[in-house]
Design a protein around this motif. Structure first.
Motif, PDB file in Angstrom:
ATOM      1  N   LEU A 255       0.825  -1.205   0.000  1.00  0.00           N
ATOM      2  CA  LEU A 255       0.000   0.000   0.000  1.00  0.00           C
ATOM      3  C   LEU A 255       0.861   1.258   0.000  1.00  0.00           C
ATOM      4  N   ALA A 256       1.932   1.217   0.763  1.00  0.00           N
ATOM      5  CA  ALA A 256       2.822   2.369   0.810  1.00  0.00           C
ATOM      6  C   ALA A 256       3.499   2.567  -0.550  1.00  0.00           C
ATOM      7  N   ASP A 672      -1.820  14.249   1.196  1.00  0.00           N
ATOM      8  CA  ASP A 672      -1.339  13.707   2.459  1.00  0.00           C
ATOM      9  C   ASP A 672      -0.968  12.252   2.259  1.00  0.00           C
ATOM     10  N   PHE A 673      -0.026  11.807   3.025  1.00  0.00           N
ATOM     11  CA  PHE A 673       0.289  10.395   2.969  1.00  0.00           C
ATOM     12  C   PHE A 673      -0.625   9.653   3.929  1.00  0.00           C
ATOM     13  N   ARG A 674      -1.178   8.566   3.474  1.00  0.00           N
ATOM     14  CA  ARG A 674      -2.040   7.787   4.362  1.00  0.00           C
ATOM     15  C   ARG A 674      -1.263   6.660   5.009  1.00  0.00           C
ATOM     16  N   VAL A 675      -0.558   5.953   4.185  1.00  0.00           N
ATOM     17  CA  VAL A 675       0.134   4.766   4.664  1.00  0.00           C
ATOM     18  C   VAL A 675       1.633   5.030   4.744  1.00  0.00           C
ATOM     19  N   ASP A 681      10.041   5.617   5.316  1.00  0.00           N
ATOM     20  CA  ASP A 681       9.997   4.766   4.129  1.00  0.00           C
ATOM     21  C   ASP A 681      10.904   5.285   3.015  1.00  0.00           C
ATOM     22  N   LEU A 682      11.935   6.010   3.397  1.00  0.00           N
ATOM     23  CA  LEU A 682      12.780   6.610   2.370  1.00  0.00           C
ATOM     24  C   LEU A 682      13.295   5.596   1.340  1.00  0.00           C
ATOM     25  N   GLU A 687      12.816   3.434  -4.189  1.00  0.00           N
ATOM     26  CA  GLU A 687      12.428   2.319  -5.056  1.00  0.00           C
ATOM     27  C   GLU A 687      11.260   2.743  -5.947  1.00  0.00           C
ATOM     28  N   ALA A 688      10.314   3.429  -5.362  1.00  0.00           N
ATOM     29  CA  ALA A 688       9.138   3.849  -6.125  1.00  0.00           C
ATOM     30  C   ALA A 688       9.520   4.862  -7.204  1.00  0.00           C
ATOM     31  N   ARG A 689      10.490   5.695  -6.872  1.00  0.00           N
ATOM     32  CA  ARG A 689      10.907   6.681  -7.864  1.00  0.00           C
ATOM     33  C   ARG A 689      11.560   6.001  -9.065  1.00  0.00           C
ATOM     34  N   ARG A 690      12.433   5.046  -8.764  1.00  0.00           N
ATOM     35  CA  ARG A 690      13.071   4.313  -9.867  1.00  0.00           C
ATOM     36  C   ARG A 690      12.026   3.591 -10.696  1.00  0.00           C
TER      37      ARG A 690
END
Ligand code: ADP
Ligand code: MG
Length: 728
Positions: A255-256, A672-675, A681-682, A687-690
């Motif tokens: 989810l994050a 806003d961030f929920r999870v 979670d840096l 990872e998500a950016r890549r």
């Protein structure tokens, strides 16, 4: 239509009206995606429950399903009462045999004094009896009735000859509850008045049953496979009702990741749109202004300054408008970089605007730039909301007619009535206090002006690229040479006399001192009074005979200027001030910074204030006076005494306050961030950016069929908030 600019914008901009999702869910019964339904669509949730949930910020089914447990109780292991051991935490299950409520009488003194109610219940199973005890939770009385089946989790203590479970979490079981509330890993939600964890659990379970099956997967299969992410429905179920160890964490990660991935896609799309803007402003290169400016500097630029000035210069004569973020610790010399860009702009035939987040900072910048630019014949004017009407009108007229070369101001600059004859460059200081929207407004005062934003709040690079996704990032990573050491000390108010004795010694040695009293509240008037009173009491008491000055935000600009001039000239030895001096004040002979009630300041502000000393070669002292009222305040003071590294301080600030408040996450146009927690979670953020970069490389416009759900999600998630600042 191929990869055109409009197409890119469409992805985001149509989202403003993206509440209509009929294309996604053709089923007319559910015209909107299931997650958009308000909570009162859930069975068992009426207006009263909905109102309670609203108090937790939960309005839609989606909000509810993302309301994650604060912890999980492992109720797979139930300890027979006969096996309970003191000193352990255990879950037991049994029947209530009897309940008694005691109201301790009168004052017993000591820690017991606060006990107003004691509820005791005898619980049995086939193996024994234990007493459960709750202090000051009289409302539990109503839930405990003889014969009820309960599950309790709590610490077991021996009290006299009796085993007790103290203040355990309580769940009363209904016969049909079994599967959800016991015999498994059970989610525990933060309770709120009127809503027990158990009720929330029941509602969420219901919502999952009714809606989870209809939630559509937005992460393309390939992305999920590559990053080992489970499907969305699975994740939603298991994050609440994990079946085994580790499932909850894996679900949360999924989810994050989704949240961060969407965010990155949005940010990258916004960035690409900015990259496609053409340059409209063309600076003349002739004239000797920039040379004269360089020659007038009382110091040689640091290597870092020279490098960053080259970068901004390259931008300003490059093919598209500058969009640059300058990060540099307090005292690293950002002002000189801004000045270089302003001078280039003015020499090139355009006007520059400098925006600061508060009146006080704007005043300070105004003074600084005038000092630096007046001698070069560059006309600097001030424009803030706090000025009198005549002054404001004059400032506005100068901007509009083009008489002013540089306009320094506050939010007042972005007001409707303010216009510029030929705005070429926008400089924004303390960037994190402004948002994308405000940047956009100032930008709109010109035709595609260059933008330089500056911040003394260094943050991890990936986070910077996320928050300031449409900006290039420069870093001033070198301090000007010849700075003396600064040591920081914490003193209690009881030691004030000693502190001011030390101040006297430094004055006798020819040094200058700042004494800062905190902003008491959001009222400059009150704060001005506090400073005035401190000034008077020091003049009458600890510092009689010393030449004292006073500086606060309510003084007229000319008076401030005069006080600062006298301080700079050494006529004033001790300057008593509100945090007016936070930014821009620069007196190398000042070696002591005394901060009264230091615990009231935020870390960034303390760091800024301390940055006012240690500017000369002499050793400097920062003295923080306080009996901190809170643990957090004490932690801030301790951080200050432990380090002078702005990056470390910013990290601590992030940890203490969270990114939302500190960086104004929302102001950056981000949801806003929920999870996810972008600090904790840096690595996942990276990872998500890549992943997002990879994905957009294959499908830049999210036009392929596999990207359909993702594209819908981007629209839906960002709505109008992903403002395309540079386009508008
Ligand atoms: P900040 O990055 O906090 O805005 P300033 O621009 O106020 O820092 O600069 C801090 C101080 O350092 C100022 O007194 C400025 O005049 C001085 N300064 C800036 N650049 C240099 C340099 N290259 N060499 C020496 N002093 C410098
Ligand atoms: Mg500065």
């Amino acid at each position: 239509m191929g990869c055109d600019l409009q197409g890119t914008l469409d992805v985001v901009e149509r989202s403003v009206s993206a509440r209509d999702h009929s294309a996604v869910m053709p089923d007319s019964r559910i015209a909107r995606p299931p997650l958009d339904h308000t909570v009162d669509h859930i069975r068992g949730v009426g207006p009263a429950r909905a109102a309670q949930l609203a108090r937790l910020g939960i309005h839609t089914v989606e909000d509810l399903l993302h309301h994650l447990p604060s912890r999980y109780d492992d109720r797979r292991v139930i300890t027979p009462i006969g096996d309970l051991a003191p000193g352990t935490v255990a879950t037991i299950r049994g029947t209530i045999r009897g309940v008694r409520e005691e109201r301790p009488f009168g004052r017993r003194g000591g820690p017991r004094r606060a006990v107003r109610s004691v509820i005791k219940a005898a619980i049995t199973d086939r193996t024994g009896v234990v007493i459960a005890v709750w202090f000051n939770q009289p409302y539990l009385r109503g839930q405990l009735s003889r014969g009820a089946q309960v599950v309790l989790t709590g610490r077991v203590e021996q009290w006299r000859s009796q085993l007790q479970v103290q203040s355990p979490d309580l769940e009363v079981l209904e016969p049909e509850d079994e599967a959800m509330h016991a015999g498994r890993i059970v989610p525990v939600y933060p309770a709120t008045e009127g809503l027990t964890p158990r009720m929330v659990r029941t509602i969420i379970r219901e919502a999952l049953e009714e809606f989870a099956g209809a939630v559509s997967e937005m992460l393309p299969e390939a992305v999920r496979a590559q990053h080992a992410l489970m499907g969305i429905r699975d994740a939603l179920w298991k994050v609440h009702f994990p079946g085994a160890e580790g499932e909850a964490e894996a679900s949360r990660r999924r989810l994050a990741f989704q949240e961060l991935f969407l965010l990155q896609i949005g940010v990258l799309i916004r960035r690409r749109a900015v990259e496609r803007l053409p340059r409209t402003i063309r600076y003349r290169r002739d004239g000797d202004l920039t040379d004269r400016w360089r020659a007038s500097l009382p110091f040689a630029l640091t290597g870092a300054q020279a490098r960053v000035i080259d970068e901004t210069h390259g931008d300003m004569f490059g093919p598209r408008p500058m969009n640059r973020l300058l990060q540099g610790d307090v005292g690293s010399g950002k002002t000189a970089v801004a000045a270089a860009a302003l001078v280039t702009c003015v020499q090139g035939g355009y006007q520059g605007a400098v925006m600061a987040p508060t009146e006080i900072l704007a005043d300070q910048h105004y003074l600084t730039f005038r000092r630096m630019l007046d001698p070069l014949g560059v006309r600097v004017v001030l424009l803030t909301g706090g000025m009198d009407v005549a002054g404001r009108d004059a400032g506005r007229a100068a901007a509009q007619r083009g008489d002013a070369d540089v306009v320094v101001g506050t939010h007042a600059l972005i007001q409707e009535a303010v216009a510029f004859a030929r705005l070429g460059l926008v400089v924004i200081d303390e960037q994190h206090k402004f948002g994308v929207a405000q940047r956009a407004l100032l930008r709109r005062k010109g035709a595609g002006p260059d933008v330089l934003v500056m911040t003394a709040t260094p943050i991890p690079r990936t986070l910077a690229l996320t928050l300031y996704g449409d900006l290039d990032v420069s870093v001033l990573d070198e301090m000007p040479a010849g700075r003396g050491r600064v040591s920081t000390h914490w003193r209690r108010p009881a030691d004030r006399a000693k502190v001011y004795e030390f101040v006297r010694q430094e004055v006798a040695a020819g040094r200058q001192i700042f004494v800062v009293c905190p902003l008491v509240e959001e009222s400059e008037k009150v704060d001005a009074r506090a400073a005035t009173e401190l000034h008077e009491s020091l003049a009458r008491g600890e510092l009689t005979g010393v030449s004292l000055g006073l500086l606060h935000g309510r003084m007229r600009v000319e008076d401030k200027e005069q006080v600062m001039a006298r301080f700079r000239a050494g006529e004033i030895a001790v300057l008593v001030a509100t945090p007016v001096i936070e930014v821009g004040v620069d007196v190398p002979n000042a070696t002591v910074m005394v901060i009264e009630d230091a615990g009231r300041f935020g870390l960034a502000q303390l760091h800024q204030l301390r940055g006012r000393i240690g500017r000369g070669a002499a050793r400097s002292y920062c003295i923080l006076i306080d009996d901190p009222a809170t643990e957090e305040a004490e932690r801030r003071i301790r951080t200050m005494t432990a380090t002078t590294d702005g990056f470390a301080i910013a990290q601590e600030d992030l940890a203490l306050r969270g990114p939302g408040e500190l960086l104004g996450v929302r102001q950056h146009g981000l949801p806003d961030f929920r999870v996810a927690d972008p600090i904790k979670d840096l690595p996942l953020l990276e990872e998500a950016r890549r992943a997002a970069l990879d994905y957009l490389r294959q499908d830049a416009e999210l036009r392929q069929p596999v990207s359909r759900a993702l594209r819908d999600a981007v629209q839906r998630r960002f709505g109008g908030r992903l403002e395309l600042a540079a386009i508008s």
